[in-house]
Write an enzyme that holds these catalytic residues in place. Structure first.
Site, PDB file in Angstrom:
ATOM      1  N   LYS A  75       0.753  -1.332   0.072  1.00 24.36           N
ATOM      2  CA  LYS A  75      -0.044  -0.096  -0.026  1.00 24.36           C
ATOM      3  C   LYS A  75       0.812   1.269   0.077  1.00 24.36           C
ATOM      4  O   LYS A  75       0.624   2.050  -0.601  1.00 24.36           O
ATOM      5  CB  LYS A  75      -1.124   0.111   1.277  1.00 24.36           C
ATOM      6  CG  LYS A  75      -2.076  -0.830   1.082  1.00 24.36           C
ATOM      7  CD  LYS A  75      -2.863  -0.961   2.393  1.00 24.36           C
ATOM      8  CE  LYS A  75      -4.057  -2.042   2.179  1.00 24.36           C
ATOM      9  NZ  LYS A  75      -3.834  -3.277   2.137  1.00 24.36           N
ATOM     10  N   ARG A 153      -7.765  18.561  15.680  1.00 27.15           N
ATOM     11  CA  ARG A 153      -6.751  18.781  16.658  1.00 27.15           C
ATOM     12  C   ARG A 153      -6.022  19.993  16.970  1.00 27.15           C
ATOM     13  O   ARG A 153      -6.110  20.710  15.787  1.00 27.15           O
ATOM     14  CB  ARG A 153      -5.445  17.592  16.499  1.00 27.15           C
ATOM     15  CG  ARG A 153      -5.896  16.201  16.588  1.00 27.15           C
ATOM     16  CD  ARG A 153      -4.893  15.195  15.941  1.00 27.15           C
ATOM     17  NE  ARG A 153      -3.979  15.093  17.168  1.00 27.15           N
ATOM     18  CZ  ARG A 153      -4.203  14.263  18.249  1.00 27.15           C
ATOM     19  NH1 ARG A 153      -5.367  13.578  18.187  1.00 27.15           N
ATOM     20  NH2 ARG A 153      -3.457  14.228  19.189  1.00 27.15           N
ATOM     21  N   PHE A 185      -0.147  16.011  25.281  1.00 22.84           N
ATOM     22  CA  PHE A 185       0.714  17.152  25.586  1.00 22.84           C
ATOM     23  C   PHE A 185       2.047  16.653  26.677  1.00 22.84           C
ATOM     24  O   PHE A 185       3.178  16.888  26.181  1.00 22.84           O
ATOM     25  CB  PHE A 185      -0.026  18.193  26.504  1.00 22.84           C
ATOM     26  CG  PHE A 185       0.563  19.602  26.398  1.00 22.84           C
ATOM     27  CD1 PHE A 185       0.570  20.511  25.544  1.00 22.84           C
ATOM     28  CD2 PHE A 185       1.582  19.611  27.454  1.00 22.84           C
ATOM     29  CE1 PHE A 185       1.474  21.563  25.771  1.00 22.84           C
ATOM     30  CE2 PHE A 185       2.383  20.815  27.557  1.00 22.84           C
ATOM     31  CZ  PHE A 185       2.227  21.790  26.553  1.00 22.84           C
ATOM     32  N   ASP A 194      -7.180  16.984  22.660  1.00 24.67           N
ATOM     33  CA  ASP A 194      -8.058  17.641  23.964  1.00 24.67           C
ATOM     34  C   ASP A 194      -6.923  17.965  24.910  1.00 24.67           C
ATOM     35  O   ASP A 194      -5.601  17.864  24.498  1.00 24.67           O
ATOM     36  CB  ASP A 194      -9.078  16.871  24.446  1.00 24.67           C
ATOM     37  CG  ASP A 194      -8.410  15.454  25.194  1.00 24.67           C
ATOM     38  OD1 ASP A 194      -7.053  15.248  25.407  1.00 24.67           O
ATOM     39  OD2 ASP A 194      -9.331  14.573  25.965  1.00 24.67           O
ATOM     40  N   ASP A 196      -5.995  17.421  28.826  1.00 17.50           N
ATOM     41  CA  ASP A 196      -6.133  16.413  29.849  1.00 17.50           C
ATOM     42  C   ASP A 196      -5.541  17.286  31.061  1.00 17.50           C
ATOM     43  O   ASP A 196      -4.210  17.258  31.186  1.00 17.50           O
ATOM     44  CB  ASP A 196      -5.683  15.020  29.550  1.00 17.50           C
ATOM     45  CG  ASP A 196      -6.265  14.517  28.513  1.00 17.50           C
ATOM     46  OD1 ASP A 196      -7.439  14.187  28.551  1.00 17.50           O
ATOM     47  OD2 ASP A 196      -5.530  14.519  27.356  1.00 17.50           O
TER      48      ASP A 196
HETATM   49  N1  DCP Z   1      -6.632   6.620  28.533  1.00 15.22           N
HETATM   50  C1  DCP Z   1      -6.231   5.026  28.225  1.00 15.22           C
HETATM   51  N2  DCP Z   1      -7.381   4.367  27.750  1.00 15.22           N
HETATM   52  C2  DCP Z   1      -8.493   4.928  27.279  1.00 15.22           C
HETATM   53  C3  DCP Z   1      -8.551   6.304  27.194  1.00 15.22           C
HETATM   54  C4  DCP Z   1      -7.598   6.940  27.795  1.00 15.22           C
HETATM   55  O1  DCP Z   1      -5.618   4.688  28.881  1.00 15.22           O
HETATM   56  N3  DCP Z   1      -9.499   4.358  26.442  1.00 15.22           N
HETATM   57  C5  DCP Z   1      -5.578   7.316  29.125  1.00 15.22           C
HETATM   58  C6  DCP Z   1      -4.311   7.267  27.963  1.00 15.22           C
HETATM   59  C7  DCP Z   1      -4.424   8.686  27.514  1.00 15.22           C
HETATM   60  C8  DCP Z   1      -4.985   9.444  28.601  1.00 15.22           C
HETATM   61  O2  DCP Z   1      -5.784   8.717  29.251  1.00 15.22           O
HETATM   62  O3  DCP Z   1      -3.079   9.113  26.828  1.00 15.22           O
HETATM   63  C9  DCP Z   1      -5.742  10.634  28.092  1.00 15.22           C
HETATM   64  O4  DCP Z   1      -6.743  10.411  26.953  1.00 15.22           O
HETATM   65  P1  DCP Z   1      -7.029  11.206  25.642  1.00 15.22           P
HETATM   66  O5  DCP Z   1      -8.187  10.369  25.158  1.00 15.22           O
HETATM   67  O6  DCP Z   1      -7.122  12.457  26.107  1.00 15.22           O
HETATM   68  O7  DCP Z   1      -5.696  10.681  24.822  1.00 15.22           O
HETATM   69  P2  DCP Z   1      -4.387  11.403  24.381  1.00 15.22           P
HETATM   70  O8  DCP Z   1      -4.320  12.655  25.278  1.00 15.22           O
HETATM   71  O9  DCP Z   1      -3.218  10.418  24.624  1.00 15.22           O
HETATM   72  O10 DCP Z   1      -4.600  11.736  22.972  1.00 15.22           O
HETATM   73  P3  DCP Z   1      -5.409  13.092  22.354  1.00 15.22           P
HETATM   74  O11 DCP Z   1      -4.307  14.054  21.674  1.00 15.22           O
HETATM   75  O12 DCP Z   1      -5.987  12.492  21.060  1.00 15.22           O
HETATM   76  O13 DCP Z   1      -6.130  13.631  23.230  1.00 15.22           O
HETATM   77 MG    MG Z   2      -5.896  14.000  25.303  1.00  9.09          MG
HETATM   78 MN    MN Z   3      -8.653  13.365  27.148  1.00 13.73          MN
END
Ligand code: DCP
Ligand code: MG
Ligand code: MN
Length: 366
Positions: A75, A153, A185, A194, A196
């Site tokens: 791909k 994002r 972050f 987002d 957190d």
């Molecule tokens: N988390 C997890 N399992 C999930 C959801 C979240 O272990 N099903 C934990 C790990 C993630 C953190 O919580 O890093 C924050 O969740 P986010 O959904 O905000 O994910 P990220 O901050 O990592 O990525 P994004 O930039 O998409 O928010």
């Molecule tokens: Mg996040």
């Molecule tokens: Mn989050």
């Protein structure tokens, strides 16, 4: 803490990653086991490509990369040669397109999206017009209102700017609060889905962060930083709360709506919470799996022993040649260790207890 920005330099295979991500998104809403595997396999390839320093030029180049399988390598070549991927066209059928659009609405999972499609909805307008007698909850209505904003994002700098408005407001309520930004972050990513935020407080002086989140949310609404609530905390658990909402940079013309999450935990769970909330989700999954294999259980509160085994379910077989004394000891040990906390105060403690070499937040991708 330090934020190594490993993703800031331009990636030489960005166009390939984009196409693979597009295909991955389509498989995400499909129901079969095969589709789930494809999502997993593409995510492995995408991760590998992100850190690959050179432009891929040949099938051999692609296949040599750890994590990239033969089919994905083909791909990749198609994308390089044609700038496109026919599989995307093939998978992008009307149902997948609609369901994928619907799951982009906050609070809509694949099940709901599939049900809406089955009831005759094809577009977001259909949903709003009540096609198929579809009813929306408050969160979903907000999700539709800010659909585009919430599906894009934000640059790291914007997350930082919003956090730097929030932190001093929290510290004005209580200067002893621990308030830090987690998630992508903290992992140093150049864009964030987002914001957190983790809040806790050392209770050595007899005080805790009880009641702080409620006060903080009020102040953030007043300051025009929080604009909508999506999920309010359960205030019956004073130290452990989760909030989901929407925020934006106030006083900035055209500022987009951004998702924001707050998590508060007791001070004793700080390490467990830092580890969990820093992610990424795949890294967390592998750490949890490892903990389970060692007979432990890992969650956002910390690392526990004994909770995976239920001693009452243990059947004693007399023909396996283990002494009764040993079985008694084993059962007692299980009972005594049920829920025993192994490590939770710092991330380092948890890594150590699991025998995993320390990994900086930006290295916590699997
Ligand atoms: N988390 C997890 N399992 C999930 C959801 C979240 O272990 N099903 C934990 C790990 C993630 C953190 O919580 O890093 C924050 O969740 P986010 O959904 O905000 O994910 P990220 O901050 O990592 O990525 P994004 O930039 O998409 O928010
Ligand atoms: Mg996040
Ligand atoms: Mn989050």
């Amino acid at each position: 803490c330090k934020q190594p920005n490993q993703n800031v330099k331009p990636c030489p295979n960005e166009d390939i990653i984009r196409k693979l991500e597009e295909l991955q998104e389509l498989h995400k809403v499909k129901p079969t086991e095969d589709d789930h595997w494809r999502v997993y396999s593409y995510s492995k390839s995408i991760r590998a490509l992100r850190t690959h320093p050179k432009r891929i030029k040949s099938l051999e180049d692609a296949q040599k990369i750890q994590g990239v399988g033969k089919k994905t390598a083909q791909k990749i070549i198609e994308i390089i040669e044609t700038g496109d991927l026919q599989r995307i066209v093939y998978e992008n059928t009307e149902d997948v397109k609609a369901i994928s659009t619907f799951t982009g609405i906050y609070g809509v999972g694949i099940q709901t999206a599939t049900m809406w499609y089955a009831r005759g909805c094809r577009t977001v307008e259909d949903i709003c017009n009540g096609v198929g007698d579809v009813k929306l909850n408050d969160g979903q209505k907000i999700g539709i209102e800010f659909y585009d904003d919430l599906n894009s994002r934000m640059p790291r700098e914007e997350a930082k700017a919003i956090f730097e408005l929030i932190k001093p407001i929290a510290l004005r309520i209580d200067p002893k609060l621990f308030v830090e930004i987690m998630g992508s972050f903290r992992r140093g990513k150049s864009d964030c889905g987002d914001i957190d935020i983790l809040i806790t407080r050392c209770s050595d002086d007899g005080r805790t962060h009880e009641g702080i989140l409620k006060a903080l949310l009020e102040k953030l609404h007043l300051a025009g930083i929080l604009t909508e609530d999506l999920a309010l905390p359960d205030y019956s658990k004073p130290l452990e709360a989760v909030y989901h909402g929407i925020c934006r940079l106030p006083d900035v013309h055209g500022a987009r709506r951004r998702r924001i999450d707050f998590l508060t935990v007791p001070w004793s769970s700080k390490g467990g919470a830092l580890l969990y909330y820093t992610g990424d989700d795949m890294f967390n999954r592998s750490m949890r799996l490892l903990a389970n294999k060692m007979g432990y259980s890992l969650n956002q509160r910390g690392l526990y022993a004994g909770v995976v085994r239920d001693p009452r379910n243990r059947t004693v077989k007399s023909n396996i040649g283990i002494s009764i004394t040993f079985l008694l000891w084993w059962n007692c040990a299980s009972i005594l260790s049920t829920g025993n906390l192994i490590a939770s105060e710092t991330e380092e403690q948890i890594f150590k207890a699991l025998g995993v070499p320390w990994r900086e937040p930006h290295e916590r991708v699997t």
